[in-house]
Write an enzyme that holds these catalytic residues in place. Structure first.
Site, short mmCIF file in Angstrom:
data_model
loop_
_atom_site.label_atom_id
_atom_site.label_comp_id
_atom_site.label_asym_id
_atom_site.label_seq_id
_atom_site.Cartn_x
_atom_site.Cartn_y
_atom_site.Cartn_z
N TYR A 59 0.81 -1.10 0.11
CA TYR A 59 0.18 0.17 0.14
C TYR A 59 1.12 1.38 -0.15
CZ TYR A 59 -3.59 -3.53 1.62
OH TYR A 59 -4.16 -4.44 2.10
N ASN A 157 -4.21 -14.76 1.16
CA ASN A 157 -4.39 -15.06 -0.20
C ASN A 157 -3.72 -16.43 -0.46
OD1 ASN A 157 -5.63 -12.61 -1.49
ND2 ASN A 157 -3.59 -11.93 -0.91
N TYR A 205 -11.40 -9.89 3.55
CA TYR A 205 -11.27 -8.54 2.92
C TYR A 205 -12.25 -8.51 1.69
CZ TYR A 205 -8.08 -10.76 -0.78
OH TYR A 205 -7.63 -11.25 -1.86
N PHE A 206 -12.35 -7.17 1.19
CA PHE A 206 -13.44 -6.92 0.08
C PHE A 206 -14.86 -7.45 0.76
CE2 PHE A 206 -10.62 -7.07 -3.73
CZ PHE A 206 -9.72 -6.19 -3.58
N PRO A 207 -15.18 -7.00 2.00
CA PRO A 207 -16.40 -7.68 2.67
C PRO A 207 -17.77 -7.14 2.05
CG PRO A 207 -15.26 -5.98 4.18
CD PRO A 207 -14.48 -6.32 3.14
N LEU A 208 -17.55 -5.54 1.37
CA LEU A 208 -18.57 -4.95 0.69
C LEU A 208 -18.49 -5.18 -0.64
CD1 LEU A 208 -18.93 -1.85 3.08
CD2 LEU A 208 -20.20 -4.05 3.38
N SER A 210 -16.48 -4.42 -3.25
CA SER A 210 -16.30 -3.34 -4.12
C SER A 210 -17.42 -2.15 -4.37
CB SER A 210 -16.06 -3.55 -6.01
OG SER A 210 -14.85 -4.27 -5.53
N LYS A 216 -25.81 0.96 -3.21
CA LYS A 216 -25.58 2.16 -3.95
C LYS A 216 -25.44 2.07 -5.52
CE LYS A 216 -20.42 2.40 -4.42
NZ LYS A 216 -19.19 3.12 -4.17
#
Length: 327
Positions: A59, A157, A205-208, A210, A216
């Site tokens: 990051y 991963n 990770y990526f629980p929502l 993208s 939305k």
């Protein structure tokens, strides 16, 4: 709500709602990031009961770690749980995944300097490489744990077979991987069962997904070819409309709790016995505050099952990852 939770076999305890910080200093991942905004975002999280900060060397090539180190200067370090990850080797001028014990040891020492701390609470091998025996890489982390430089050992991963290899000596405390109500492969393929049986924590990770699980998006949305979403299977028909229909089934529960759909989805993860903690990302303090409100939501058994059943079909659909493993 489960609060706090213990990470694997370690003595690390966290509030189960954390913060993913790839938008804090991750200039190589997002355009137009502001360093001070990133620092403020972290402070907002810490000021509102979120004490798990999840970052990684990649990051911003260390910049996210540097900003987190600055953000926590005025806080009690022992009240903060820092998780970071390493494996990306740019020493040849190209991106290579490297789990070599000597490289990983150097990565940990470099992260400690950037974070301006004496220890890292959770350290993950960010991706598996093709050559290093996984138990050897974890063995290097175990040596660092014995030296007091890290407190808990993680892998990210990794396939189920790679996790089993990495855990040959029982040193792995935690696994981080993509998982959401739309990506439930690990549930059907047995990974989460293995982790549960071996007292290894799991953090998705990526629980929502993208933003697809926030409510939305609408059916008439379009994504041009240069938009990365146009390359992700979730945003392609007929899967896209199927997802939006499932999300709509969550709206009455959100209305009942005077909450957003995203908050209800996060609350579902927090009440899932196979999930230890969840680390939604955020790009501004407003999103952090909204996520923090999730800790006040308690879904009834019926509501929990309604959410689960709304997305039940995705247990049978092999979705593949949103994030490609680097080679």
């Amino acid at each position: 709500m489960k609060y706090p939770v213990t990470i694997g076999h370690s003595d690390v305890e966290v509030n189960p709602l954390g913060l993913g910080t790839n938008a804090v200093g991750g200039y190589n991942l997002f355009p137009d990031l502001d360093d001070q905004a990133g620092i403020d975002l972290v402070k907002t999280a810490l000021d509102n009961g979120i004490n798990l900060l999840d970052t990684a060397y990649v990051y911003g090539l260390g910049h996210s770690e540097e900003l987190i180190g600055q953000a926590i200067e005025d806080y009690d370090r022992h009240q903060i749980i820092i998780a970071t990850k390493g494996a990306h080797d740019f020493s040849t001028g190209k991106e290579v995944i490297n789990n070599d014990p000597n490289f990983i040891t150097q990565q940990v020492n470099d992260s400690l300097q950037r974070l301006q701390t004496d220890y890292i609470d959770i350290y993950y091998l960010h991706f598996p490489d093709h050559d290093t025996p996984k138990a050897e890489a974890v063995g290097a982390l175990q040596k660092l744990r014995e030296e007091g430089k890290i407190r808990a050992i993680g892998v990210s991963n990794f396939s189920l077979a790679q996790i089993k290899e990495a855990n040959a000596d029982g040193y792995v405390d935690i696994v981080e991987d993509e998982f959401s109500l739309l990506h439930q492969d690990h549930l059907t393929e047995g990974m989460l069962d293995y982790l549960h049986e071996n007292n290894i924590s799991f953090v998705p990770y990526f629980p929502l997904a993208s933003g697809l699980l926030t409510g939305k998006y609408t059916t008439d949305a379009t994504f041009p070819a240069d938009d990365i979403r146009s390359q992700i299977a979730d945003f392609k028909e007929p899967r896209y409309s199927t997802i939006l229909h499932a999300v709509d089934l969550v709206r009455p529960i959100a209305d009942n709790h005077h909450a957003t759909i995203a908050q209800i989805i996060l609350a579902w993860y927090l009440q899932n016995p196979l999930i230890t903690a969840v680390i939604p990302g955020a790009k501004n303090a407003r999103q952090v505050l909204s996520n923090a409100q999730t800790m006040k939501i308690e879904l009834s058994t019926a509501e929990y099952r309604t959410v689960e059943q709304a997305f039940n079909q995705f247990k049978q659909i092999k979705s593949g990852k949103s994030l490609k493993d680097p080679d």
